[in-house]
Design an enzyme around this catalytic site. Structure first.
Site, PDB file in Angstrom:
ATOM      1  N   LYS A   1       0.601  -1.201  -0.047  1.00 30.17           N
ATOM      2  CA  LYS A   1      -0.004   0.002  -0.018  1.00 30.17           C
ATOM      3  C   LYS A   1       0.857   1.198  -0.082  1.00 30.17           C
ATOM      4  O   LYS A   1       0.562   2.231  -0.488  1.00 30.17           O
ATOM      5  CB  LYS A   1      -0.910   0.064   1.239  1.00 30.17           C
ATOM      6  CG  LYS A   1      -2.096  -0.881   1.149  1.00 30.17           C
ATOM      7  CD  LYS A   1      -3.245  -0.952   2.181  1.00 30.17           C
ATOM      8  CE  LYS A   1      -4.107  -1.815   2.400  1.00 30.17           C
ATOM      9  NZ  LYS A   1      -5.361  -1.627   2.942  1.00 30.17           N
TER      10      LYS A   1
ATOM     11  N   GLY B   1      -5.208   1.234  19.798  1.00 32.94           N
ATOM     12  CA  GLY B   1      -4.304   0.806  18.779  1.00 32.94           C
ATOM     13  C   GLY B   1      -3.674   1.947  18.106  1.00 32.94           C
ATOM     14  O   GLY B   1      -4.218   2.831  18.207  1.00 32.94           O
TER      15      GLY B   1
HETATM   16  P1  NAP Z   1      -0.834  -2.904  12.702  1.00 35.27           P
HETATM   17  O1  NAP Z   1       0.221  -1.703  12.118  1.00 35.27           O
HETATM   18  O2  NAP Z   1       0.164  -4.043  12.840  1.00 35.27           O
HETATM   19  O3  NAP Z   1      -1.079  -2.498  14.218  1.00 35.27           O
HETATM   20  C1  NAP Z   1      -1.776  -3.447  15.299  1.00 35.27           C
HETATM   21  C2  NAP Z   1      -2.093  -2.716  16.129  1.00 35.27           C
HETATM   22  O4  NAP Z   1      -2.480  -3.752  17.211  1.00 35.27           O
HETATM   23  C3  NAP Z   1      -0.824  -1.995  17.167  1.00 35.27           C
HETATM   24  O5  NAP Z   1      -1.317  -0.862  17.734  1.00 35.27           O
HETATM   25  C4  NAP Z   1      -0.420  -3.109  18.114  1.00 35.27           C
HETATM   26  O6  NAP Z   1      -0.066  -2.301  19.595  1.00 35.27           O
HETATM   27  C5  NAP Z   1      -1.705  -3.613  18.477  1.00 35.27           C
HETATM   28  N1  NAP Z   1      -1.813  -4.934  19.018  1.00 35.27           N
HETATM   29  C6  NAP Z   1      -1.270  -5.996  18.494  1.00 35.27           C
HETATM   30  N2  NAP Z   1      -0.995  -7.033  19.532  1.00 35.27           N
HETATM   31  C7  NAP Z   1      -1.374  -6.506  20.600  1.00 35.27           C
HETATM   32  C8  NAP Z   1      -1.505  -7.116  22.129  1.00 35.27           C
HETATM   33  N3  NAP Z   1      -1.288  -8.369  22.152  1.00 35.27           N
HETATM   34  N4  NAP Z   1      -2.026  -6.223  23.172  1.00 35.27           N
HETATM   35  C9  NAP Z   1      -2.152  -5.020  22.667  1.00 35.27           C
HETATM   36  N5  NAP Z   1      -1.927  -4.356  21.361  1.00 35.27           N
HETATM   37  C10 NAP Z   1      -1.700  -5.104  20.534  1.00 35.27           C
HETATM   38  O7  NAP Z   1      -1.992  -3.352  12.196  1.00 35.27           O
HETATM   39  P2  NAP Z   1      -2.961  -2.650  11.242  1.00 35.27           P
HETATM   40  O8  NAP Z   1      -2.527  -2.633   9.690  1.00 35.27           O
HETATM   41  O9  NAP Z   1      -3.040  -1.149  11.650  1.00 35.27           O
HETATM   42  O10 NAP Z   1      -4.455  -3.344  11.450  1.00 35.27           O
HETATM   43  C11 NAP Z   1      -5.135  -3.039  12.624  1.00 35.27           C
HETATM   44  C12 NAP Z   1      -6.527  -3.885  12.561  1.00 35.27           C
HETATM   45  O11 NAP Z   1      -7.258  -3.351  11.517  1.00 35.27           O
HETATM   46  C13 NAP Z   1      -6.366  -5.420  12.001  1.00 35.27           C
HETATM   47  O12 NAP Z   1      -6.826  -6.350  12.891  1.00 35.27           O
HETATM   48  C14 NAP Z   1      -6.910  -5.609  10.779  1.00 35.27           C
HETATM   49  O13 NAP Z   1      -7.547  -6.879  10.313  1.00 35.27           O
HETATM   50  C15 NAP Z   1      -7.966  -4.340  10.839  1.00 35.27           C
HETATM   51  N6  NAP Z   1      -8.111  -3.932   9.305  1.00 35.27           N
HETATM   52  C16 NAP Z   1      -9.631  -3.944   8.739  1.00 35.27           C
HETATM   53  C17 NAP Z   1      -9.817  -3.604   7.512  1.00 35.27           C
HETATM   54  C18 NAP Z   1     -11.439  -3.759   7.078  1.00 35.27           C
HETATM   55  O14 NAP Z   1     -11.570  -3.460   5.805  1.00 35.27           O
HETATM   56  N7  NAP Z   1     -12.372  -3.859   7.887  1.00 35.27           N
HETATM   57  C19 NAP Z   1      -8.899  -2.961   6.786  1.00 35.27           C
HETATM   58  C20 NAP Z   1      -7.496  -3.111   7.135  1.00 35.27           C
HETATM   59  C21 NAP Z   1      -7.253  -3.379   8.651  1.00 35.27           C
HETATM   60  P3  NAP Z   1       1.614  -2.035  19.484  1.00 35.27           P
HETATM   61  O15 NAP Z   1       1.690  -0.721  18.885  1.00 35.27           O
HETATM   62  O16 NAP Z   1       1.786  -1.775  20.903  1.00 35.27           O
HETATM   63  O17 NAP Z   1       2.474  -2.979  18.971  1.00 35.27           O
END
Ligand code: NAP
Length: 469
Positions: free
Chosen positions: A70, A130
Site C-alpha cells: 500500500k 491501537g
Molecule cells: P498494525 O499496524 O500491525 O497495528 C496493530 C496494532 O495492534 C498496534 O497498535 C499494536 O500495538 C496492537 N496490538 C497487537 N497485539 C497486541 C496485544 N497483544 N496487546 C495490545 N495491543 C496489541 O495493524 P493495522 O494494519 O493497523 O491493522 C489493525 C487492524 O485493522 C487489524 O485487525 C486488521 O484486520 C484491521 N483492518 C480492517 C480492515 C477492514 O476493511 N475492515 C482493513 C484493514 C485493516 P503496539 O503498537 O503496541 O504493537
C-alpha cells in the site's frame, strides 16, 4: 459473458489468494450490467514497479492494492489523491492518461459504513484502540470529520504519541490525547470506540485488548475493524454492557464500493451495497474443500476441475510455497531438508486457516504427517482424502522424475512402504474418504459432490441440534 470490450480490474498484493474482493466487484459488475471482470494478481516481492507498469500496459481500468504494497506502490503513480497522500497508503489505482492515480478508499469506506449504521463522528468523544497503520488513518478520519475529542490508547505509547503529534500539527490544536493501555481507568465520559488493534483476530478469537467490563460501560458505540470472526470478544463485551457494536465488514464492503465507483464513474446504491454485504457474509460462512492424499492420487487435477464446476478459486499449497521461495519443492528438499519444508508448510496453513472461504485447496502428500497440520486442515475446511493403492500410484508416476521421495532404486517398494506408514494419518485427517482406483476423474468428482453434500448436511444437523440444546 466476456468479450473484446470487457474491462479488467484487479488486486495486486502478496498474498492475494484469500481475498474476498473478486466477490464484491464481480457481483457489482453483474448487477450494474458493466462489462467488467475483477481478478487477483499475486505480485512477488520486489516487483511492484513492474506490476504497476504491467497492469497499465495491459489497459486495466483500475486496481486495488493490498498488503504489503500500500505504501510501496506510491512512487510508481502518476498522481496521488491528497487524502491518500496524508495517510501514506494507497489501496486503489484509477487509470489516467499516462499512468494511475492513487486513492485510499479504506477511510472513506469506514466513514460510509459508519454513516450507513447511523453513527455520527461530528462532535463525538472518540477513542481509538491501537496505534498501527490503520489506527493512524482512523485518527486522521476522526479529526477531519469533526470529532470533539480523540483519545488513543495503545500498548506502545510512543507510537500513539507520534500519531497525536502528527494529527495535532495538521489540525493546529491539541485534539488528540494519548493514554497507555494500562491506564484506561483514568477515562471518564461516553465514547465512540474504534477497535483498531489486531487483538481478537482469527484464530485468537477469545482475546481482547481490555477485558474489564467497567471499561465497556464507557462505550455507547463500538466499531471493531476486525471482520473474521464477525463477532469478536470486543463486540460481545460492548453489547453486553448495552452499547451498539459493529464489525469491520462494513468498512471492507465500502472500500470496495468506493473503488468500484471511482473505476466506473457510477454510484452504487445502498440497496445494492446491502446485497453485496449479504453475499460477503454468506461467502465467509462457506466451508473450503481440502484435497488430501498420496502423490499421484489426483489432488490437483480433481481440485482444479471441482473449482471450475463450483465456480470457486483453486489454491495449491505446494505451488504457493514454490512461488514464495522462488524454488521447486525438490530444490527445497535438496538444499534445506524435509523438516525445513514442513515448517514452511505449517506456517502457510496457519495463514490460510481462517482467511479462506469457499475455496478448493490441494495440499502436499506429506502435509498431514504433522499432527498440527491435521488440526489446521480441519480448521480450514472439509478434508477429502483421495485414497489410492500403491500399484495405481506407480503406474501414474513411473516416468515422473520430479518427485524427490521416489528417486530410489525400487520406487514401487518405496510407495508401498510410504502408503502403509501414512494410511492411519490420512484416515485420521480426513472428513470424507474417496477410493480413486479404477475411477475416471468425472466419477471421482461425482462421488465427492454427493459425499460432501451429505457430510455438510450432517454438520448442519449437528449445529441445529447444538442450538436446540
Ligand atoms: P498494525 O499496524 O500491525 O497495528 C496493530 C496494532 O495492534 C498496534 O497498535 C499494536 O500495538 C496492537 N496490538 C497487537 N497485539 C497486541 C496485544 N497483544 N496487546 C495490545 N495491543 C496489541 O495493524 P493495522 O494494519 O493497523 O491493522 C489493525 C487492524 O485493522 C487489524 O485487525 C486488521 O484486520 C484491521 N483492518 C480492517 C480492515 C477492514 O476493511 N475492515 C482493513 C484493514 C485493516 P503496539 O503498537 O503496541 O504493537
Amino acid at each position: 459473458m466476456y468479450d473484446g470490450y470487457t474491462r479488467t480490474c484487479g488486486l495486486i498484493g502478496n498474498p492475494v489468494e484469500h481475498t474476498i474482493s473478486p466477490l464484491i466487484h464481480n457481483y457489482l459488475a453483474e448487477k450494474m450490467e458493466d462489462n467488467l471482470v475483477y481478478v487477483p494478481f499475486h505480485v512477488p516481492q520486489g516487483q511492484v514497479e513492474e506490476a504497476v507498469k504491467g497492469v497499465f500496459a495491459l489497459n486495466l481500468l483500475g486496481c486495488n492494492v493490498t498488503v504489503p504494497y500500500k505504501s510501496e506502490v506510491i512512487p510508481y503513480l502518476e498522481q496521488i489523491d491528497p487524502l491518500a497522500q496524508r495517510i501514506g497508503a494507497v489501496n486503489t489505482l484509477v487509470r489516467q492518461e499516462k499512468g494511475f492515480k492513487g486513492y485510499n478508499t479504506d477511510m472513506p469506506g469506514l466513514y460510509r459504513a459508519l454513516e450507513r449504521d447511523g453513527v455520527k463522528i461530528q462532535g463525538a468523544e472518540t477513542l481509538i484502540l491501537g496505534a498501527g497503520g490503520v489506527a493512524r488513518a482512523v485518527a486522521i478520519l476522526l479529526a477531519e470529520k469533526g470529532a470533539s475529542r480523540i483519545v488513543i490508547l495503545n500498548r506502545s505509547v510512543e507510537k500513539a504519541f507520534h500519531i497525536a503529534q502528527e494529527v495535532n500539527g495538521y489540525v493546529g490544536r491539541e485534539l488528540v490525547e494519548v493514554l497507555p493501555l494500562t491506564e484506561y481507568r483514568k477515562l471518564t465520559g461516553s465514547y465512540l470506540v474504534i477497535q483498531a488493534t489486531s487483538v481478537g483476530m482469527y484464530p485468537r478469537v477469545d482475546e481482547v485488548v481490555i477485558d474489564d467490563p467497567d471499561f465497556y460501560k464507557l462505550i455507547h458505540t463500538g466499531y471493531d475493524l476486525i471482520y473474521n470472526p464477525q463477532v469478536t470478544r470486543f463486540v460481545q463485551l460492548v453489547r453486553q454492557s448495552g452499547g451498539k457494536a459493529y464489525n469491520g465488514l462494513g468498512m471492507l464492503l465500502y472500500q470496495g464500493v468506493i473503488a468500484y465507483e471511482l473505476w466506473t464513474g457510477k454510484a452504487v446504491s445502498d440497496e445494492l451495497a446491502d446485497k453485496v454485504y449479504d453475499k460477503m457474509v454468506e461467502a465467509m460462512g462457506n466451508k473450503n474443500l481440502v484435497m488430501m492424499g498420496f502423490m499421484g492420487s489426483g489432488k490437483t487435477s480433481v481440485g482444479m476441475e471441482l473449482s471450475y464446476l463450483r465456480k470457486s478459486v483453486f489454491v495449491d499449497t505446494d505451488q504457493m510455497i514454490e512461488e514464495r521461495e522462488g524454488k521447486s519443492i525438490s530444490e527445497i528438499f535438496a538444499t534445506e531438508g524435509e523438516e525445513a519444508f514442513r515448517d514452511k508448510e505449517t506456517k502457510l496453513l496457519k495463514e490460510l486457516a481462517g482467511s479462506l472461504h469457499g475455496k478448493i485447496l490441494s495440499v502436499g502428500g506429506g502435509t498431514p504427517l504433522r499432527e498440527e497440520n491435521r488440526r489446521l486442515l480441519k480448521e480450514i475446511g472439509t478434508v477429502i482424502y483421495l485414497r489410492i493403492c500403491p500399484e495405481t500410484v506407480y503406474e501414474r508416476l513411473k516416468s515422473d522424475n520430479t518427485r524427490p521421495l521416489l528417486q530410489c532404486e525400487n520406487p514401487l517398494e518405496r510407495i508401498c512402504a510410504l502408503l502403509e506408514q501414512r494410511k492411519e494419518v490420512y484416515e485420521d485427517a480426513a472428513d470424507v474418504v474417496v477410493d480413486v482406483d479404477g475411477l475416471t476423474m468425472e466419477e471421482v468428482i461425482s462421488i465427492i459432490q454427493s459425499k460432501i453434500t451429505s457430510s455438510l448436511d450432517t454438520e448442519e444437523v449437528k449445529q441445529i441440534e447444538k442450538g436446540a440444546e
